[in-house]
Enzyme design. Structure first.
Site, PDB file in Angstrom:
ATOM      1  CB  SER A   1       1.036  -6.942   5.107  1.00 48.38           C
ATOM      2  OG  SER A   1       0.303  -8.281   4.867  1.00 48.38           O
TER       3      SER A   1
ATOM      4  CE1 TYR B   1      -4.381 -10.269   9.101  1.00 47.14           C
ATOM      5  CE2 TYR B   1      -3.113 -10.523   7.122  1.00 47.14           C
ATOM      6  CZ  TYR B   1      -4.048  -9.773   8.042  1.00 47.14           C
ATOM      7  OH  TYR B   1      -4.752  -8.722   7.276  1.00 47.14           O
TER       8      TYR B   1
ATOM      9  CB  THR C   1      -3.969  -7.896  12.103  1.00 45.30           C
ATOM     10  OG1 THR C   1      -3.021  -6.702  11.722  1.00 45.30           O
ATOM     11  CG2 THR C   1      -5.185  -7.693  11.417  1.00 45.30           C
TER      12      THR C   1
ATOM     13  CE  LYS D   1      -4.398  -2.429  10.675  1.00 47.35           C
ATOM     14  NZ  LYS D   1      -5.106  -3.459   9.842  1.00 47.35           N
TER      15      LYS D   1
ATOM     16  CG  HIS E   1      -9.128  -5.726   8.055  1.00 51.88           C
ATOM     17  ND1 HIS E   1      -8.113  -6.185   8.717  1.00 51.88           N
ATOM     18  CD2 HIS E   1      -8.458  -5.888   6.681  1.00 51.88           C
ATOM     19  CE1 HIS E   1      -7.168  -6.931   7.935  1.00 51.88           C
ATOM     20  NE2 HIS E   1      -7.427  -6.765   6.622  1.00 51.88           N
TER      21      HIS E   1
HETATM   22  C1  FNR Z   1      -5.621  -4.001   4.123  1.00 47.59           C
HETATM   23  N1  FNR Z   1      -5.426  -4.102   5.381  1.00 47.59           N
HETATM   24  C2  FNR Z   1      -4.568  -5.049   6.041  1.00 47.59           C
HETATM   25  N2  FNR Z   1      -4.435  -5.138   7.273  1.00 47.59           N
HETATM   26  C3  FNR Z   1      -3.483  -6.062   7.765  1.00 47.59           C
HETATM   27  O1  FNR Z   1      -3.369  -6.180   9.347  1.00 47.59           O
HETATM   28  N3  FNR Z   1      -2.930  -6.825   7.283  1.00 47.59           N
HETATM   29  C4  FNR Z   1      -2.903  -6.866   5.766  1.00 47.59           C
HETATM   30  O2  FNR Z   1      -2.363  -7.573   5.087  1.00 47.59           O
HETATM   31  C5  FNR Z   1      -3.757  -6.063   5.130  1.00 47.59           C
HETATM   32  N4  FNR Z   1      -4.019  -6.114   3.747  1.00 47.59           N
HETATM   33  C6  FNR Z   1      -4.762  -5.116   3.239  1.00 47.59           C
HETATM   34  C7  FNR Z   1      -4.811  -4.940   1.926  1.00 47.59           C
HETATM   35  C8  FNR Z   1      -5.612  -3.875   1.239  1.00 47.59           C
HETATM   36  C9  FNR Z   1      -5.727  -3.639   0.019  1.00 47.59           C
HETATM   37  C10 FNR Z   1      -6.154  -2.676   2.185  1.00 47.59           C
HETATM   38  C11 FNR Z   1      -6.942  -1.882   1.475  1.00 47.59           C
HETATM   39  C12 FNR Z   1      -6.227  -3.037   3.636  1.00 47.59           C
HETATM   40  C13 FNR Z   1      -6.155  -3.227   6.514  1.00 47.59           C
HETATM   41  C14 FNR Z   1      -5.394  -1.884   6.389  1.00 47.59           C
HETATM   42  O3  FNR Z   1      -3.939  -2.303   7.294  1.00 47.59           O
HETATM   43  C15 FNR Z   1      -5.983  -0.815   7.146  1.00 47.59           C
HETATM   44  O4  FNR Z   1      -6.789  -1.275   8.502  1.00 47.59           O
HETATM   45  C16 FNR Z   1      -6.969  -0.309   6.173  1.00 47.59           C
HETATM   46  O5  FNR Z   1      -6.615  -0.062   4.895  1.00 47.59           O
HETATM   47  C17 FNR Z   1      -7.345   1.470   6.944  1.00 47.59           C
HETATM   48  O6  FNR Z   1      -8.451   1.839   6.153  1.00 47.59           O
HETATM   49  P1  FNR Z   1      -8.142   2.799   4.564  1.00 47.59           P
HETATM   50  O7  FNR Z   1      -7.089   3.607   4.753  1.00 47.59           O
HETATM   51  O8  FNR Z   1      -7.773   1.781   3.640  1.00 47.59           O
HETATM   52  O9  FNR Z   1      -9.485   3.440   4.452  1.00 47.59           O
END
Ligand code: FNR
Length: 383
Positions: free
Chosen positions: A107, A130, A156, A255, A279
């Protein structure tokens, strides 16, 4: 002692080990968490079609994405602040992913910098971007990712502004804190001595490794959420893709696509891949589950670009369901975050081994001997 077996066991282990605000940050979604639940429930409702007496002695799980061979069609989604779940958490998770033959996507808002994670792993990682307002800084960040050998960039696009996550306000992770709130937060940390020792004292998470120069004055997560609000670029639009493309040579994966019209636009502007994603139910609550959006998107652009999916995947069975509905690969977020918080690198490795076994069983009992041939013939459609 109960040893964690499934992802939900790892969730319980993480709940016990992590300070409340860290667990709630991982576990929670936005608003009433309707979409968060829907992601999981919609996958649960899909029925696999059991087939027997087909020769399943040889199963082909490996696949190729963007020229890279994966041991199975699974990768670790970008998850922010993982260095607060375990000591130098991103390095541990990246190592576990690479040992399992899977890509790890770092990330933008990680604790460990891209250089630190790259140094800790044998192969290059994927990087998630981002868009922040300071384009000079973005250019430098992309250069750093390139210098670290990154090929695949995950851009993203579903967080122009952050969704309201009520659990983070309740737990004291974000919002305006009184001195008493801060004291309670500190006491809660002390009540988790393993975390205190492992993460806080040994890991010494100082700041956000990729953003240190961009946010020299931000200390602690309350400042950080305000920093995001001020610095993430809400004006980002389709034209900005060209800006990214000019600065990136490798494949770009967009994404956060949930609508077939947006998917077509992503294909038209030349993105190599997309992730069907809401997300993890952390942004706009009330939208469809990612798995519900997947079939239409796959039909619209699946022949032109690589369609990936995430949201609600908690087992290898879920992976096969997503492949059956058109995904070429599946990302997991919470599954690895819980395993990391609950058991560090070993935890992530164990969880990935379980997922692999679950996928094998799902393939064997649906008569699918090659993940690349998964299709909706593996599902019972008219229940
Ligand atoms: C995320 N997600 C996320 N996505 C992204 O593009 N950059 C990020 O920094 C983050 N940070 C983040 C933190 C936490 C704690 C979670 C749970 C999720 C979203 C992540 O990439 C992904 O899309 C989701 O987590 C998918 O869903 P599930 O597998 O958690 O159900």
């Amino acid at each position: 002692m109960t040893r964690p077996a499934s992802v939900s066991d790892w969730r319980e282990r993480a709940r016990a080990r992590l300070p409340r605000m860290m667990f709630e940050y991982i576990d929670g979604g936005s608003y009433a968490e309707t979409t968060l639940k829907r992601n999981v429930e919609a996958i649960e409702r899909i029925a696999l079609r059991q087939r027997v007496l087909t020769d399943v002695s040889k199963l082909q799980l490996s696949t190729e994405l963007f020229g890279q061979t994966l041991a199975m069609p699974l990768l670790l989604a970008p998850v922010g602040m993982a260095g607060l779940y375990a000591r130098r958490g991103e390095t541990q998770a990246a190592r576990a992913a690479q040992k399992a033959g899977l890509p790890f996507c770092l990330s933008t808002v990680s604790i460990c910098s891209i250089e630190e994670v790259r140094a800790a792993t044998p192969d290059p990682i994927w990087f998630q971007l981002y868009m922040i307002k300071d384009r000079g800084y973005m250019t430098a960040l992309l250069e750093r990712a390139k210098a670290a050998g990154t090929k695949v960039l995950v851009f993203t696009v579903d967080l122009p502004i952050p969704g309201a996550r009520y659990r983070d306000i309740r737990s004291g992770l974000s919002g305006v804190l009184t001195p008493l709130d801060k004291l309670k937060r500190g006491v809660n940390g002390l009540m988790h001595p393993h975390w205190m020792w492992d993460v806080f004292l040994n890991g010494r998470p100082q700041s956000f490794g990729n953003l240190v120069e961009a946010m020299p004055n931000a200390k602690g997560t309350d400042d950080f959420s305000r920093w995001i609000g001020k610095n993430f670029d809400a004006s980002v639009n389709w034209d900005d893709f060209d800006w990214v493309r000019e600065r990136w040579d490798g494949p770009i994966v967009i994404k956060g696509i949930l609508d077939a019209e947006d998917a077509k636009r992503a294909a038209e502007i030349g993105a190599e891949g997309l992730v069907v994603s809401n997300h993890g139910g952390r942004q706009l609550d009330g939208v469809p589950a990612a798995i519900e959006a997947l079939p239409a998107i796959s039909r619209a652009v699946g022949d032109r670009m690589t369609v990936l999916m995430d949201g609600g995947v908690r087992s290898g069975l879920d992976v096969l369901k997503a492949l059956a509905l058109g995904a070429k690969g599946v990302l997991i977020g919470r599954a690895w975050a819980f395993a990391l918080g609950g058991g560090g690198e070993t935890g992530v490795s164990a969880m990935l081994t379980t997922m692999r076994h679950e996928l094998e069983v799902a393939m064997a009992l649906t008569g699918c001997t090659d993940v690349r041939a998964a299709g909706d013939h593996l599902l019972v459609r008219d229940l």
